[in-house]
Motif scaffolding. Structure first.
Motif, mmCIF file in Angstrom:
data_model
loop_
_atom_site.group_PDB
_atom_site.id
_atom_site.type_symbol
_atom_site.label_atom_id
_atom_site.label_comp_id
_atom_site.label_asym_id
_atom_site.label_seq_id
_atom_site.Cartn_x
_atom_site.Cartn_y
_atom_site.Cartn_z
ATOM 1 N N VAL A 21 1.011 -1.216 0.080
ATOM 2 C CA VAL A 21 0.038 -0.014 -0.203
ATOM 3 C C VAL A 21 0.839 1.212 -0.103
ATOM 4 C CG1 VAL A 21 -2.224 -1.115 0.822
ATOM 5 C CG2 VAL A 21 -0.344 0.033 2.654
ATOM 6 N N ARG A 22 2.311 1.198 0.147
ATOM 7 C CA ARG A 22 3.044 2.246 -0.190
ATOM 8 C C ARG A 22 3.519 2.539 -1.601
ATOM 9 N NH1 ARG A 22 5.956 0.073 4.514
ATOM 10 N NH2 ARG A 22 7.251 -0.845 3.403
ATOM 11 N N VAL A 92 -7.341 2.439 5.037
ATOM 12 C CA VAL A 92 -6.651 1.110 4.624
ATOM 13 C C VAL A 92 -6.611 0.274 6.098
ATOM 14 C CG1 VAL A 92 -4.312 0.024 4.224
ATOM 15 C CG2 VAL A 92 -5.131 2.150 2.869
ATOM 16 N N ASN A 93 -7.001 -0.967 5.969
ATOM 17 C CA ASN A 93 -7.030 -1.989 6.817
ATOM 18 C C ASN A 93 -6.176 -3.379 6.569
ATOM 19 O OD1 ASN A 93 -7.637 -3.786 9.009
ATOM 20 N ND2 ASN A 93 -9.501 -4.492 8.307
ATOM 21 N N TYR A 101 -2.319 -12.199 3.411
ATOM 22 C CA TYR A 101 -3.078 -11.140 4.284
ATOM 23 C C TYR A 101 -4.342 -10.565 3.379
ATOM 24 C CZ TYR A 101 -0.387 -8.384 0.739
ATOM 25 O OH TYR A 101 0.245 -7.601 -0.360
ATOM 26 N N LEU A 102 -5.225 -9.849 4.159
ATOM 27 C CA LEU A 102 -6.428 -9.211 3.982
ATOM 28 C C LEU A 102 -5.907 -7.611 3.895
ATOM 29 C CD1 LEU A 102 -9.424 -8.745 3.343
ATOM 30 C CD2 LEU A 102 -9.658 -8.777 5.615
ATOM 31 N N LEU A 103 -6.433 -7.012 2.381
ATOM 32 C CA LEU A 103 -6.212 -5.774 2.646
ATOM 33 C C LEU A 103 -7.549 -5.141 2.060
ATOM 34 C CD1 LEU A 103 -4.735 -3.066 2.022
ATOM 35 C CD2 LEU A 103 -4.012 -3.700 -0.121
ATOM 36 N N GLU A 104 -8.157 -4.100 3.025
ATOM 37 C CA GLU A 104 -9.297 -3.404 2.654
ATOM 38 C C GLU A 104 -9.008 -2.141 2.480
ATOM 39 O OE1 GLU A 104 -12.949 -5.592 4.861
ATOM 40 O OE2 GLU A 104 -11.220 -4.791 6.299
ATOM 41 N N MET A 105 -9.592 -1.288 1.570
ATOM 42 C CA MET A 105 -9.463 0.060 1.463
ATOM 43 C C MET A 105 -10.499 0.928 0.884
ATOM 44 S SD MET A 105 -6.461 0.420 -1.217
ATOM 45 C CE MET A 105 -6.870 -0.259 -3.180
ATOM 46 N N GLY A 122 -11.273 -4.508 -1.707
ATOM 47 C CA GLY A 122 -10.521 -5.623 -0.898
ATOM 48 C C GLY A 122 -10.028 -6.472 -1.439
ATOM 49 N N MET A 123 -8.696 -7.159 -1.032
ATOM 50 C CA MET A 123 -8.232 -8.098 -1.627
ATOM 51 C C MET A 123 -7.479 -9.050 -0.600
ATOM 52 S SD MET A 123 -6.739 -4.976 -3.717
ATOM 53 C CE MET A 123 -7.002 -4.170 -2.603
#
Length: 149
Positions: A21-22, A92-93, A101-105, A122-123
């Motif tokens: 996410v960076r 971002v979560n 990992y789970l990435l929500e945004m 979400g991914m």
């Protein structure tokens, strides 16, 4: 795997997730998804043996109508998403687990006519023991995509 090994493994996954996410967003310099000169989207080559499975909320669920038809969703995703300006990730979560990992945004941007656009995404990244991506489940809220139609 000992408790300390698991802790180190999860820390490595967390770092990989935070790095994701960076980095640049699609169509920005350095991202593997780019625009071709003719306006089509160039997707990255998948390494041999890797899977990719994409799941969107654009299909009918028993007893419920589609939120947005598949055709309209894809029209927005492919033909309009590339025109969003000043895109940024918000809310971002990240949740790391031993296999990925789970990435929500929220993708916040300025639409083609200057209107604010917020798209829930979400991914779920599934990683192997070497922390290499082997499967990706991606969710982009079709209802939010209507803003682009």
């Amino acid at each position: 795997m000992s408790g300390e090994d698991l802790k180190a493994h999860l820390a490595a996954i967390q770092e990989k997730a935070e790095a994701s996410v960076r980095g640049p967003l699609p169509f920005e310099e350095g991202h593997p998804i780019q625009l071709n000169d003719d306006g089509t989207v160039r997707m990255p080559d998948m390494p041999a043996g890797a899977h990719s499975h994409i799941v969107w909320r654009n299909y009918a669920v028993e007893g419920q109508p589609q939120a947005v038809s598949a055709d309209l969703h894809f029209d927005a995703l492919i033909d309009k998403l590339k025109y969003l300006r000043n895109r940024e990730r918000q809310d971002v979560n990240i949740q790391a687990f031993p296999g990925g990992y789970l990435l929500e945004m929220v993708l916040a941007a300025e639409g083609p006519n200057g209107e604010p656009v917020r798209i829930q995404a979400g991914m779920i990244y599934f990683l192997n023991e070497n922390l290499e991506l082997v499967r990706l489940h991606e969710y982009i809220d079709s209802v939010d995509m209507q803003a682009l139609l």
